[in-house]
Design a protein around this motif. Structure first.
Motif, PDB file in Angstrom:
ATOM      1  N   MET A   1     -11.531   7.558   1.294  1.00 52.78           N
ATOM      2  CA  MET A   1     -11.097   6.677   2.365  1.00 52.78           C
ATOM      3  C   MET A   1      -9.578   6.497   2.295  1.00 52.78           C
ATOM      4  SD  MET A   1     -12.199   2.766   3.171  1.00 52.78           S
ATOM      5  CE  MET A   1     -13.914   2.915   2.728  1.00 52.78           C
ATOM      6  N   LYS A   2      -8.939   6.646   3.427  1.00 44.21           N
ATOM      7  CA  LYS A   2      -7.480   6.517   3.448  1.00 44.21           C
ATOM      8  C   LYS A   2      -7.071   5.054   3.313  1.00 44.21           C
ATOM      9  CE  LYS A   2      -5.731  10.684   5.079  1.00 44.21           C
ATOM     10  NZ  LYS A   2      -6.054  11.209   6.402  1.00 44.21           N
ATOM     11  N   GLU A   4      -5.010   3.357   5.016  1.00 42.27           N
ATOM     12  CA  GLU A   4      -4.942   2.642   6.306  1.00 42.27           C
ATOM     13  C   GLU A   4      -6.316   2.065   6.670  1.00 42.27           C
ATOM     14  OE1 GLU A   4      -2.223   3.070   8.854  1.00 42.27           O
ATOM     15  OE2 GLU A   4      -3.270   2.216  10.567  1.00 42.27           O
ATOM     16  N   THR A   5      -7.353   2.889   6.486  1.00 44.03           N
ATOM     17  CA  THR A   5      -8.711   2.417   6.782  1.00 44.03           C
ATOM     18  C   THR A   5      -9.062   1.234   5.888  1.00 44.03           C
ATOM     19  OG1 THR A   5      -9.475   4.569   7.523  1.00 44.03           O
ATOM     20  CG2 THR A   5     -11.144   3.070   6.677  1.00 44.03           C
ATOM     21  N   ARG A   6      -8.728   1.387   4.606  1.00 46.91           N
ATOM     22  CA  ARG A   6      -9.052   0.308   3.681  1.00 46.91           C
ATOM     23  C   ARG A   6      -8.360  -0.987   4.120  1.00 46.91           C
ATOM     24  NH1 ARG A   6      -7.364   2.326  -1.371  1.00 46.91           N
ATOM     25  NH2 ARG A   6      -8.896   3.967  -1.027  1.00 46.91           N
ATOM     26  N   LEU A   8      -7.251  -1.859   7.134  1.00 49.04           N
ATOM     27  CA  LEU A   8      -7.804  -2.412   8.380  1.00 49.04           C
ATOM     28  C   LEU A   8      -9.178  -3.034   8.153  1.00 49.04           C
ATOM     29  CD1 LEU A   8      -6.770   0.287  11.032  1.00 49.04           C
ATOM     30  CD2 LEU A   8      -5.672  -1.880  10.520  1.00 49.04           C
ATOM     31  N   LEU A   9      -9.990  -2.398   7.292  1.00 48.39           N
ATOM     32  CA  LEU A   9     -11.316  -2.957   7.022  1.00 48.39           C
ATOM     33  C   LEU A   9     -11.210  -4.294   6.295  1.00 48.39           C
ATOM     34  CD1 LEU A   9     -13.556   0.105   6.049  1.00 48.39           C
ATOM     35  CD2 LEU A   9     -13.645  -1.297   8.108  1.00 48.39           C
ATOM     36  N   LEU A  12     -10.240  -6.834   8.851  1.00 47.14           N
ATOM     37  CA  LEU A  12     -11.398  -7.181   9.687  1.00 47.14           C
ATOM     38  C   LEU A  12     -12.353  -8.080   8.912  1.00 47.14           C
ATOM     39  CD1 LEU A  12     -12.696  -6.628  12.437  1.00 47.14           C
ATOM     40  CD2 LEU A  12     -13.814  -4.645  11.457  1.00 47.14           C
TER      41      LEU A  12
ATOM     42  N   VAL B   4      -0.775   6.718  15.598  1.00 46.60           N
ATOM     43  CA  VAL B   4      -1.111   5.729  14.562  1.00 46.60           C
ATOM     44  C   VAL B   4      -0.857   4.317  15.085  1.00 46.60           C
ATOM     45  CG1 VAL B   4      -0.490   4.850  12.298  1.00 46.60           C
ATOM     46  CG2 VAL B   4      -0.697   7.303  12.663  1.00 46.60           C
ATOM     47  N   ASN B   7      -3.421   3.261  17.551  1.00 47.45           N
ATOM     48  CA  ASN B   7      -4.639   2.848  16.855  1.00 47.45           C
ATOM     49  C   ASN B   7      -4.513   1.428  16.289  1.00 47.45           C
ATOM     50  OD1 ASN B   7      -7.292   3.717  16.055  1.00 47.45           O
ATOM     51  ND2 ASN B   7      -6.543   3.469  13.955  1.00 47.45           N
ATOM     52  N   PHE B  70     -14.016  -1.818  14.294  1.00 43.34           N
ATOM     53  CA  PHE B  70     -14.565  -1.017  13.195  1.00 43.34           C
ATOM     54  C   PHE B  70     -14.229   0.466  13.406  1.00 43.34           C
ATOM     55  CE2 PHE B  70     -18.209   0.545  10.596  1.00 43.34           C
ATOM     56  CZ  PHE B  70     -17.849  -0.122   9.425  1.00 43.34           C
ATOM     57  N   ALA B  73     -10.690   1.042  12.643  1.00 46.25           N
ATOM     58  CA  ALA B  73     -10.409   0.989  11.209  1.00 46.25           C
ATOM     59  C   ALA B  73     -10.836   2.292  10.522  1.00 46.25           C
ATOM     60  CB  ALA B  73     -11.142  -0.199  10.586  1.00 46.25           C
ATOM     61  N   LEU B  74     -11.960   2.859  10.979  1.00 45.51           N
ATOM     62  CA  LEU B  74     -12.459   4.088  10.348  1.00 45.51           C
ATOM     63  C   LEU B  74     -11.648   5.317  10.731  1.00 45.51           C
ATOM     64  CD1 LEU B  74     -16.353   3.807  10.547  1.00 45.51           C
ATOM     65  CD2 LEU B  74     -14.830   3.297   8.625  1.00 45.51           C
ATOM     66  N   PRO B  76      -8.545   6.470  10.844  1.00 45.37           N
ATOM     67  CA  PRO B  76      -7.601   7.213  10.000  1.00 45.37           C
ATOM     68  C   PRO B  76      -8.285   8.030   8.906  1.00 45.37           C
ATOM     69  CG  PRO B  76      -6.893   4.954  10.290  1.00 45.37           C
ATOM     70  CD  PRO B  76      -8.285   5.039  10.825  1.00 45.37           C
ATOM     71  N   SER B  77      -9.517   7.690   8.528  1.00 40.55           N
ATOM     72  CA  SER B  77     -10.186   8.401   7.437  1.00 40.55           C
ATOM     73  C   SER B  77     -11.096   9.514   7.922  1.00 40.55           C
ATOM     74  CB  SER B  77     -11.039   7.415   6.622  1.00 40.55           C
ATOM     75  OG  SER B  77     -10.208   6.449   6.063  1.00 40.55           O
TER      76      SER B  77
END
Lengths: 215, 149
Positions: A1-2, A4-6, A8-9, A12, B4, B7, B70, B73-74, B76-77
């Motif tokens: 997992m990148k 950025e995702t971490r 943003l999650l 959230l 980016v 997003n 959600f 957030a996902l 980028p991966s």
């Protein structure tokens, strides 16, 4: 997992936790709410208030309080029934009008305002008759009605938009809701202090016949 | 605007929408007086159309914004070969949100005859999300430059 995702999650998740936490806090610390109790008895003083259009004998023992929506077809028929009753039992009935414009009728509120504005110039019942004769009347037609009744047009326009007129209608609606009125026309029939709620004009006519036969 | 950034803005808007819809849901369930500068919010909240299959419309809205955030957030991966699919999904979701908002605004204006400012805020957010999801669809690949990483 990148990353950025971490990031943003996590953001959230924080928003959700914070939101749920605040909602729970707010929910459990809110003041206890008393349900707005439906009055257990029908009180004359709640329903017969000064400053509402009325006709018939002001001292009559039999009082009818009508909750009506001027765009509703059964209210139009109800009006005919009530007129006949007033004629038949002249001097024995007092009729009081109260507004209950329903949300399902887009023009009901407009009509209520027009009638209420006409009431302020002593022409409520005349305006009501005109509206009942043309229940799809436009703004322009309402103006023509007002003119044909000889109303002061400047005053009529002012009253239609006034806070007093709005409040009078809203007050009627509030009373109707408190008593659980959910259709129009609904009547409250009082014999002396004793009142009952009646839905529909045919039931009203039947009930009044009963009362009058008893007298 | 780089993909980016698009997003991130979508994510922020979806979170804002989530808060608005969540509040409306909460107020609806509690039957609370909704803070509003006119009487519109209560009128809208009490109208029969404010529920669908017995569930408050705001609950669907909350789920919509939550799922949108959600997805953002996902994104980028997601492996490069699936990024186009993801952009399609976002556009689909953005379009659904926009069309539903359009319909709800129509209900407010022409059926309920009242304006609820919170609902308007949600409609504006949904519209912005739709526009951004179009941008994301045109630029499906998230190119992360070192300064933005």
């Amino acid at each position: 997992m990148k990353s950025e995702t971490r990031f943003l999650l996590i953001l959230l998740g924080l928003v959700l936790i914070l939101g749920a936490g605040l909602a729970a806090l707010n929910y459990y610390t809110r003041p206890p709410q008393l349900p707005e109790a439906k009055p257990t008895e029908i009180k004359l003083s709640d329903l017969v208030i000064p400053g509402r259009p009325e006709k018939g004998n002001p001292n009559a023992k039999v009082v009818v309080v009508e909750f009506s929506d001027m765009q509703c077809p059964s209210c139009r028929r109800g009006n005919e029934t009530v007129e006949q009753l007033l004629l038949r039992y002249e001097g024995k009935i007092r009729l009081i009008f109260r507004h209950y414009p329903l949300d399902i009728h887009p023009k009901a509120m407009l009509f209520a305002r027009a009638a209420e504005a006409a009431y302020r110039q002593g022409k409520f019942w005349e305006m009501q008759d005109l509206i009942f004769n043309e229940q799809d009347a436009s703004d322009k037609r309402l103006e023509e009605f007002a003119r044909s009744l000889g109303l002061n047009m400047e005053q009529f326009h002012k009253d239609m938009k006034s806070r007093e007129v709005q409040e009078a209608i809203l007050n009627d609606i509030a009373t109707a809701r408190r008593y659980g009125v959910n259709s129009t026309p609904t009547y409250f029939l009082f014999v002396g202090e004793k009142g009952q709620m009646i839905q529909g004009h045919l039931s009203l006519a039947a009930e009044i016949e009963k009362v009058m036969q008893g007298n | 605007m780089s993909s980016v950034k698009v997003n991130r803005v979508m994510f922020a808007l979806a979170v804002a929408g989530l808060i608005v819809a969540g509040l409306l849901w909460y107020w609806h369930v509690l039957n609370a007086n909704i803070p509003c500068t006119n009487a519109g919010c209560d009128q809208v909240a009490q109208h029969p159309t404010s529920r669908l299959f017995g569930i408050p419309v705001a609950a669907y809205g909350t789920l919509f914004y939550l799922s949108f955030a959600f997805l953002c957030a996902l994104r980028p991966s997601v492996p490069a070969e699936h990024q186009r699919l993801f952009a399609h999904l976002l556009l689909l979701w953005g379009t659904v949100g926009f069309l539903v908002s359009l319909y709800l605004t129509y209900l407010e204006l022409f059926v309920i005859h009242a304006i609820c400012q919170w609902c308007m805020a949600s409609a504006i957010i949904a519209t912005a999300l739709f526009v951004l999801s179009l941008l994301a669809w045109r630029q499906p690949h998230l190119i992360t430059t070192p300064s933005e990483a």
